[in-house]
Design an enzyme around this catalytic site. Structure first.
Site, PDB file in Angstrom:
ATOM      1  N   TRP A  17       0.797  -1.110   0.121  1.00 56.92           N
ATOM      2  CA  TRP A  17      -0.074   0.110   0.034  1.00 56.92           C
ATOM      3  C   TRP A  17       0.807   1.065  -0.181  1.00 56.92           C
ATOM      4  CZ3 TRP A  17      -4.741   1.944   0.172  1.00 56.92           C
ATOM      5  CH2 TRP A  17      -5.110   3.062   0.827  1.00 56.92           C
ATOM      6  N   MET A  18       0.381   2.376  -0.887  1.00 58.90           N
ATOM      7  CA  MET A  18       1.101   3.739  -0.629  1.00 58.90           C
ATOM      8  C   MET A  18      -0.094   4.604  -0.533  1.00 58.90           C
ATOM      9  SD  MET A  18       3.695   5.439  -3.404  1.00 58.90           S
ATOM     10  CE  MET A  18       2.414   5.357  -4.717  1.00 58.90           C
ATOM     11  N   ASP A  20       0.016   9.170   0.933  1.00 60.86           N
ATOM     12  CA  ASP A  20       0.517  10.378   1.159  1.00 60.86           C
ATOM     13  C   ASP A  20       2.268  10.455   0.805  1.00 60.86           C
ATOM     14  OD1 ASP A  20      -1.984  10.772   1.939  1.00 60.86           O
ATOM     15  OD2 ASP A  20      -1.541  11.596   3.888  1.00 60.86           O
ATOM     16  N   SER A  77       2.440  10.919   8.224  1.00 66.17           N
ATOM     17  CA  SER A  77       3.090  11.651   7.351  1.00 66.17           C
ATOM     18  C   SER A  77       4.039  12.755   7.929  1.00 66.17           C
ATOM     19  CB  SER A  77       2.030  12.571   6.683  1.00 66.17           C
ATOM     20  OG  SER A  77       1.392  11.549   5.672  1.00 66.17           O
ATOM     21  N   ARG A 136      -1.149  16.298  13.372  1.00 66.66           N
ATOM     22  CA  ARG A 136       0.058  15.488  12.726  1.00 66.66           C
ATOM     23  C   ARG A 136       0.314  16.114  11.297  1.00 66.66           C
ATOM     24  NH1 ARG A 136      -5.416  12.740  11.982  1.00 66.66           N
ATOM     25  NH2 ARG A 136      -6.183  13.082  10.033  1.00 66.66           N
TER      26      ARG A 136
END
Length: 441
Positions: A17-18, A20, A77, A136
């Site tokens: 999975w990928m 941001d 992120s 975040r």
């Protein structure tokens, strides 16, 4: 790399999975793209930082996983900067409280010269949570005028600004966002901020925000604000209700620019080419997730005021020209229409048009974008229009970057971008353009 929907000139992981992009930085001529990654699954799971490198923004090499979950949590992120003592990464450590609530803090990681080894700072977290559920996505920039580092952090539906002289000790400066731009049920994510030169030479700061849900189209989107930043406060140059978008498509989210020491006159951005409505359901195999093409940002004057325009770097343009892979190509057109005329664009050999370009008056036009539903993908189909100024020359420039079903449309000298994923039966089939009169006949 033979999967039907594996792009040739957009970065995607070999497996897993990928989402941001994060930690984007250029060091010694090498572009480093880090990204949210689960190497063990094709759905969003425990977040790591994946890592890819390129010397030209066209050909990418996937590197070993850079950051792994630890006692503070998984690796959400963040960003990267280069200093006198090396490259520093900042990320959000995400965990859950005993009650199952999100708990997020900001952490510092030290990298070696070639960004192949990463060591967490002993003082982590360097920015504790002040009591927010959404806290975040730290984006750290150098603010030359005030001589300090500035960190932008998601604080619910606002962006918090923090200042530091040493990257470890951070002081709250201000926040921005309440009653400005578009808000929705989710937080403002993945903030970024870069200075751009206006046509008159003045510096304008561009504040970039990921919005999910509530984008221009259904689901995820990336809005921006134009204004000034004095090292403490961001001031919006437009009325608070003004909404500006880096991309009007369904699949352009969490855009980030590369940090380059000494600054750059041409910030370069990459976004995640997907949408949280259906990102976990896309029709790929060993991998899930793909990045947009890089885009160089600039400010232009328009009848509506200053706006951000973008263009593909010369190396990317050249990469498409030299690309011989089926289903990967660039198409440039100048479209001349009289007021009231329309042109339909059909992709992948399909009968239904995917875009309809209209000249609605002497100085205005629109691009209607359409996508048929796909079984198993929630909210994938769409049909909506994007308004744009029609050039005084009478001809609208339009470029299509097509890469195995991922389509990025640029129009009006990069003022308008529309990025959409498609999953066609024949991604290598040709584009056909027809007047609507011919279609309706």
């Amino acid at each position: 790399m033979t999967e039907t929907y594996r792009p040739h000139l957009h970065f995607s992981p070999r497996r897993g999975w990928m989402n941001d992009p994060n930690g984007m930085i250029r060091v010694d001529g090498i572009w480093h793209l880090f990204y949210q990654h689960d190497p063990d699954s094709t759905v969003h799971g425990p977040m790591h930082w994946g890592h890819g490198t390129s010397s030209d923004l066209v050909n990418w090499t996937e590197q070993p996983v850079a950051l792994y979950p630890n006692a503070l949590g998984t690796c959400f992120s963040g960003s990267a900067v280069e200093t006198d003592v090396g490259v520093k990464l900042f990320y959000t450590a995400h965990s859950r409280t005993a009650d199952g609530e999100d708990y997020q803090v900001q952490c510092l990681v030290h990298a070696n010269d070639d960004l192949s080894n990463f060591e967490s700072d002993a003082s982590n977290p360097v920015l504790p949570n002040p009591g927010l559920a959404a806290f975040r996505d730290p984006k750290v920039i150098w603010h030359q005028a005030s001589g300090k580092w500035v960190m932008l952090v998601t604080e619910g539906q606002c962006v918090g600004f923090y200042g530091s002289s040493n990257l470890r000790d951070w002081t709250y400066l201000s926040s921005f966002g309440e009653a400005h731009g578009r808000h929705s049920g989710g937080p403002w994510e993945c903030p970024d901020m870069v200075p751009l030169a206006a046509p008159n030479g003045e510096t304008v700061w561009v504040l970039i925000i990921g919005l999910n849900p509530g984008g221009y189209a259904q689901g995820s989107g990336t809005q921006y604000f134009l204004g000034s930043f004095d090292g403490t406060h961001f001031t919006n140059a437009n009325p608070p209700q003004t909404e500006l978008w880096l991309d009007y498509g369904r699949d352009y989210y969490a855009a980030q620019t590369f940090f380059e020491r000494g600054g750059t006159k041409t910030p370069t951005a990459i976004a995640w080419a997907s949408n949280w409505l259906y990102a976990r359901q896309t029709k790929t195999g060993a991998f899930r997730g793909v990045m947009s093409l890089p885009r160089e940002l600039r400010l232009v004057g328009t009848p509506d005021g200053l706006r951000v325009a973008a263009s593909a770097p010369a190396s990317v343009e050249a990469g498409f020209e030299g690309q011989g892979a089926p289903g990967t190509y660039r198409l440039d057109r100048r479209i001349t229409l009289a007021p009231g005329e329309q042109l339909a664009i059909h992709l992948f050999g399909e009968d239904q048009p995917h875009f309809i370009v209209s000249r609605t008056s002497g100085n205005r036009g629109s691009i209607r974008t359409m996508r048929q539903p796909v079984d198993g993908m929630d909210g994938f189909g769409h049909d909506y229009a994007v308004d744009l100024p029609w050039p005084g020359t009478g001809a609208l420039d339009l470029t299509l970057f097509i890469d195995r079903g991922l389509v990025e449309l640029s129009a009006a000298d990069g003022l308008i971008w529309i990025t959409n994923l498609f999953f066609p039966a024949h991604p290598e089939a040709a584009v056909v353009m027809r007047s609507l009169e011919a279609i309706d006949a």
